[in-house]
Design a protein around this motif. Structure first.
Motif, PDB file in Angstrom:
ATOM      1  N   ASN A  45     -22.203   0.717 -42.688  1.00 50.02           N
ATOM      2  CA  ASN A  45     -23.397   1.562 -42.667  1.00 50.02           C
ATOM      3  C   ASN A  45     -24.591   0.816 -42.078  1.00 50.02           C
ATOM      4  OD1 ASN A  45     -23.448  -0.109 -44.991  1.00 50.02           O
ATOM      5  ND2 ASN A  45     -25.028   1.164 -45.884  1.00 50.02           N
ATOM      6  N   MET A  46     -24.492  -0.497 -41.955  1.00 48.16           N
ATOM      7  CA  MET A  46     -25.579  -1.282 -41.363  1.00 48.16           C
ATOM      8  C   MET A  46     -25.373  -1.479 -39.865  1.00 48.16           C
ATOM      9  SD  MET A  46     -22.944  -3.222 -42.196  1.00 48.16           S
ATOM     10  CE  MET A  46     -23.000  -3.682 -43.906  1.00 48.16           C
ATOM     11  N   CYS A  47     -24.280  -0.947 -39.318  1.00 48.28           N
ATOM     12  CA  CYS A  47     -23.941  -1.163 -37.911  1.00 48.28           C
ATOM     13  C   CYS A  47     -24.366   0.017 -37.049  1.00 48.28           C
ATOM     14  CB  CYS A  47     -22.438  -1.341 -37.747  1.00 48.28           C
ATOM     15  SG  CYS A  47     -21.793  -2.739 -38.640  1.00 48.28           S
ATOM     16  N   ARG A  48     -24.813  -0.297 -35.844  1.00 44.56           N
ATOM     17  CA  ARG A  48     -25.084   0.754 -34.872  1.00 44.56           C
ATOM     18  C   ARG A  48     -23.758   1.428 -34.515  1.00 44.56           C
ATOM     19  NH1 ARG A  48     -25.293   1.433 -29.224  1.00 44.56           N
ATOM     20  NH2 ARG A  48     -27.016   2.768 -28.573  1.00 44.56           N
ATOM     21  N   GLN A 102     -18.595  -5.593 -30.548  1.00 50.08           N
ATOM     22  CA  GLN A 102     -19.675  -5.089 -31.397  1.00 50.08           C
ATOM     23  C   GLN A 102     -19.144  -4.757 -32.786  1.00 50.08           C
ATOM     24  OE1 GLN A 102     -21.613  -1.707 -29.686  1.00 50.08           O
ATOM     25  NE2 GLN A 102     -22.675  -2.906 -28.116  1.00 50.08           N
ATOM     26  N   ALA A 103     -19.998  -4.936 -33.778  1.00 50.28           N
ATOM     27  CA  ALA A 103     -19.631  -4.613 -35.155  1.00 50.28           C
ATOM     28  C   ALA A 103     -19.437  -3.105 -35.309  1.00 50.28           C
ATOM     29  CB  ALA A 103     -20.700  -5.115 -36.107  1.00 50.28           C
ATOM     30  N   VAL A 142     -19.672 -15.804 -37.155  1.00 49.40           N
ATOM     31  CA  VAL A 142     -20.240 -14.457 -37.091  1.00 49.40           C
ATOM     32  C   VAL A 142     -19.911 -13.739 -38.395  1.00 49.40           C
ATOM     33  CG1 VAL A 142     -20.175 -14.184 -34.582  1.00 49.40           C
ATOM     34  CG2 VAL A 142     -18.175 -13.542 -35.950  1.00 49.40           C
ATOM     35  N   ALA A 143     -20.608 -12.657 -38.675  1.00 44.95           N
ATOM     36  CA  ALA A 143     -20.367 -11.887 -39.897  1.00 44.95           C
ATOM     37  C   ALA A 143     -18.935 -11.338 -39.903  1.00 44.95           C
ATOM     38  CB  ALA A 143     -21.369 -10.744 -40.000  1.00 44.95           C
ATOM     39  N   ARG A 144     -18.401 -11.145 -41.105  1.00 39.31           N
ATOM     40  CA  ARG A 144     -16.997 -10.738 -41.251  1.00 39.31           C
ATOM     41  C   ARG A 144     -16.782  -9.232 -41.109  1.00 39.31           C
ATOM     42  NH1 ARG A 144     -15.569 -13.649 -46.812  1.00 39.31           N
ATOM     43  NH2 ARG A 144     -17.257 -12.246 -47.363  1.00 39.31           N
ATOM     44  N   ILE A 145     -17.760  -8.536 -40.524  1.00 39.37           N
ATOM     45  CA  ILE A 145     -17.665  -7.090 -40.312  1.00 39.37           C
ATOM     46  C   ILE A 145     -16.601  -6.806 -39.239  1.00 39.37           C
ATOM     47  CG2 ILE A 145     -19.448  -7.059 -38.506  1.00 39.37           C
ATOM     48  CD1 ILE A 145     -19.393  -4.526 -41.357  1.00 39.37           C
ATOM     49  N   PRO A 146     -15.878  -5.697 -39.320  1.00 39.49           N
ATOM     50  CA  PRO A 146     -14.913  -5.360 -38.256  1.00 39.49           C
ATOM     51  C   PRO A 146     -15.596  -5.256 -36.892  1.00 39.49           C
ATOM     52  CG  PRO A 146     -14.539  -3.980 -40.155  1.00 39.49           C
ATOM     53  CD  PRO A 146     -15.791  -4.747 -40.434  1.00 39.49           C
ATOM     54  N   SER A 170     -10.711   1.310 -33.168  1.00 42.38           N
ATOM     55  CA  SER A 170      -9.642   0.526 -33.810  1.00 42.38           C
ATOM     56  C   SER A 170     -10.131  -0.870 -34.183  1.00 42.38           C
ATOM     57  CB  SER A 170      -8.450   0.414 -32.858  1.00 42.38           C
ATOM     58  OG  SER A 170      -8.866  -0.188 -31.643  1.00 42.38           O
ATOM     59  N   ALA A 171     -11.370  -0.947 -34.664  1.00 41.52           N
ATOM     60  CA  ALA A 171     -11.974  -2.253 -34.959  1.00 41.52           C
ATOM     61  C   ALA A 171     -11.253  -2.974 -36.096  1.00 41.52           C
ATOM     62  CB  ALA A 171     -13.440  -2.067 -35.320  1.00 41.52           C
ATOM     63  N   GLU A 172     -11.167  -4.293 -35.952  1.00 39.32           N
ATOM     64  CA  GLU A 172     -10.632  -5.157 -37.006  1.00 39.32           C
ATOM     65  C   GLU A 172     -11.536  -6.370 -37.155  1.00 39.32           C
ATOM     66  OE1 GLU A 172      -6.253  -5.995 -37.922  1.00 39.32           O
ATOM     67  OE2 GLU A 172      -6.212  -5.360 -35.828  1.00 39.32           O
ATOM     68  N   SER A 173     -11.549  -6.949 -38.335  1.00 35.79           N
ATOM     69  CA  SER A 173     -12.379  -8.125 -38.562  1.00 35.79           C
ATOM     70  C   SER A 173     -11.802  -9.324 -37.817  1.00 35.79           C
ATOM     71  CB  SER A 173     -12.461  -8.436 -40.054  1.00 35.79           C
ATOM     72  OG  SER A 173     -13.195  -9.630 -40.249  1.00 35.79           O
ATOM     73  N   TRP A 174     -12.679 -10.213 -37.367  1.00 37.62           N
ATOM     74  CA  TRP A 174     -12.242 -11.452 -36.718  1.00 37.62           C
ATOM     75  C   TRP A 174     -11.894 -12.508 -37.749  1.00 37.62           C
ATOM     76  CZ3 TRP A 174     -16.500 -12.168 -32.412  1.00 37.62           C
ATOM     77  CH2 TRP A 174     -16.259 -11.242 -31.391  1.00 37.62           C
TER      78      TRP A 174
END
Length: 84
Positions: free
Chosen positions: A61-64, A56-57, A40-44, A30-34
């Motif tokens: 597609n660039m995220c683990r 964790q991000a 930090v990067a705007r990734i969820p 249920s990740a959401e962007s900060w």
């Protein structure tokens, strides 16, 4: 010759089985962007605390643990008709 190679290559494709990644893969959180303003990067990011996964991000597609770029589909053209 080239014709023989073409026929051989395309007939061999008829033994392939379809494969694909799960539609849900990489999105089962249920990740959401900060948002901005946290340096930090705007990734969820995964919510919560008390676990290494928290913060964790996610999804990208660039995220683990994220979704792959252009997830593979089963409706790819696996087989070829060869006019013999």
């Amino acid at each position: 010759s080239d014709v023989v190679q073409f026929v051989h290559t395309n007939l061999n494709k008829n033994h392939r089985q379809a494969y694909a990644v799960s539609v849900k893969a990489g999105h089962q959180t249920s990740a959401e962007s900060w948002g901005t303003g946290r340096a930090v990067a705007r990734i969820p990011r995964v919510p919560g605390g008390g676990t290494h996964r928290a913060g964790q991000a996610a999804f990208g597609n660039m995220c683990r643990g994220g979704r792959m770029f252009a997830p593979t589909k089963v409706w790819r053209r696996w087989h070829r008709r060869v006019n013999l």
